[in-house]
Scaffold this motif. Structure first.
Motif, mmCIF file in Angstrom:
data_model
loop_
_atom_site.group_PDB
_atom_site.id
_atom_site.type_symbol
_atom_site.label_atom_id
_atom_site.label_comp_id
_atom_site.label_asym_id
_atom_site.label_seq_id
_atom_site.Cartn_x
_atom_site.Cartn_y
_atom_site.Cartn_z
ATOM 1 N N TYR A 116 0.820 -1.216 0.000
ATOM 2 C CA TYR A 116 0.000 0.000 0.000
ATOM 3 C C TYR A 116 0.855 1.268 0.000
ATOM 4 N N LYS A 160 2.466 7.572 -15.881
ATOM 5 C CA LYS A 160 1.912 7.378 -14.530
ATOM 6 C C LYS A 160 0.543 6.691 -14.540
ATOM 7 N N VAL A 171 0.055 3.775 -2.978
ATOM 8 C CA VAL A 171 -0.417 5.151 -2.728
ATOM 9 C C VAL A 171 0.371 6.142 -3.593
ATOM 10 N N ARG A 172 1.678 5.888 -3.705
ATOM 11 C CA ARG A 172 2.537 6.776 -4.511
ATOM 12 C C ARG A 172 2.201 6.689 -6.000
ATOM 13 N N TRP A 198 -6.810 4.031 -0.866
ATOM 14 C CA TRP A 198 -5.634 3.221 -0.531
ATOM 15 C C TRP A 198 -4.957 3.716 0.740
ATOM 16 N N GLN A 199 -4.997 5.002 0.965
ATOM 17 C CA GLN A 199 -4.430 5.563 2.195
ATOM 18 C C GLN A 199 -5.193 5.008 3.407
ATOM 19 N N ALA A 212 -0.915 6.141 -7.206
ATOM 20 C CA ALA A 212 -2.295 6.545 -7.500
ATOM 21 C C ALA A 212 -2.329 7.914 -8.184
ATOM 22 N N GLN A 272 6.429 2.346 -12.140
ATOM 23 C CA GLN A 272 6.493 3.769 -11.772
ATOM 24 C C GLN A 272 7.723 4.448 -12.372
ATOM 25 N N GLU A 278 -7.500 10.877 -7.403
ATOM 26 C CA GLU A 278 -7.507 11.364 -6.020
ATOM 27 C C GLU A 278 -8.341 10.480 -5.085
ATOM 28 N N GLU A 332 -0.344 3.299 -12.429
ATOM 29 C CA GLU A 332 -1.505 3.236 -11.526
ATOM 30 C C GLU A 332 -2.276 1.928 -11.735
ATOM 31 N N ARG A 366 -6.403 7.340 -4.366
ATOM 32 C CA ARG A 366 -5.313 7.558 -3.412
ATOM 33 C C ARG A 366 -5.851 7.597 -1.981
ATOM 34 N N GLU A 367 -6.963 8.304 -1.805
ATOM 35 C CA GLU A 367 -7.583 8.390 -0.475
ATOM 36 C C GLU A 367 -8.008 7.017 0.027
#
Ligand SMILES: [Fe+2]
Length: 197
Positions: free
Chosen positions: A24, A95, A28-29, A40-41, A31, A90, A34, A99, A37-38
């Protein structure tokens, strides 16, 4: 029940969660979206908690959390390979492609994680006393979260692929919007997405 096999499964489960934290952190890096990302965070935080929950189970069952087993080594190897694959994507690609790779890697990791907890839930029924209590309450705490980790990220992976293909995509995926927590619910959400487009 073969108690020794339950111990083996618990070592695998701990390693899955420990590797999951690294997966994770890397995902997260990667994603771009937005919302993803949230999400996965949030799953990263829950996975960190799952490590603690399992450590508490290990204590209740008198297991050594640092013991290495073959099954655990296998899980570790796969986890490291997933991190390596995400990092490769990555470093070397656009990008958006990285992802999608991250989403696929999370699904692979969560498939194992989900299976572990499903099996631990079954095994808990066969224990007794304090051991049963400890494993059962651990399973109850993580169950819904594991369902979301797997089914929601599976939805994200499908929709990100659709987007990459230039086909109509539903983002965030219906699995997330409908707060899917079962395989049947996931199948239904997938069916309904066609009607949404
Ligand atoms: Fe987990």
């Amino acid at each position: 029940m073969k108690r020794e096999e339950l111990d083996n499964l618990l070592y695998e489960a701990l390693e899955t969660e420990q590797g999951g934290v690294k997966i994770y952190e890397t995902a997260v890096r990667a994603a771009v979206n937005e919302d993803l990302r949230e999400e996965w965070q949030e799953y990263l935080g829950q996975t960190r908690r799952h490590v603690e929950i399992l450590e508490e189970v290990f204590e209740a069952l008198g297991l050594d959390k640092d013991k290495q087993t073959t099954g655990r080594q296998v899980v570790k190897t796969i986890g490291e390979a997933l991190v390596e694959a995400m990092t490769l994507a990555q470093k070397s690609g656009p990008k958006e492609a990285a992802e999608v790779v991250a989403a696929e890697c999370v699904v692979l990791a969560e498939t194992k994680d989900h299976l572990n907890w499903e099996l631990l839930g079954e095994a808990a029924q066969k224990l007794s006393g304090e051991e049963r209590k400890a494993l059962k309450s651990a399973c109850e705490e993580v169950e819904d979260q594991e369902d979301e980790h797997l089914y929601h990220t599976t939805g994200w992976t499908r929709e990100l692929h659709m987007q990459a293909l230039g086909l109509p995509a539903v983002l965030p995926p219906p699995e997330e919007e409908k707060e899917v927590k079962t395989a049947i619910g996931a199948a239904r959400a997938k069916q309904q997405r066609r009607e949404m487009l």
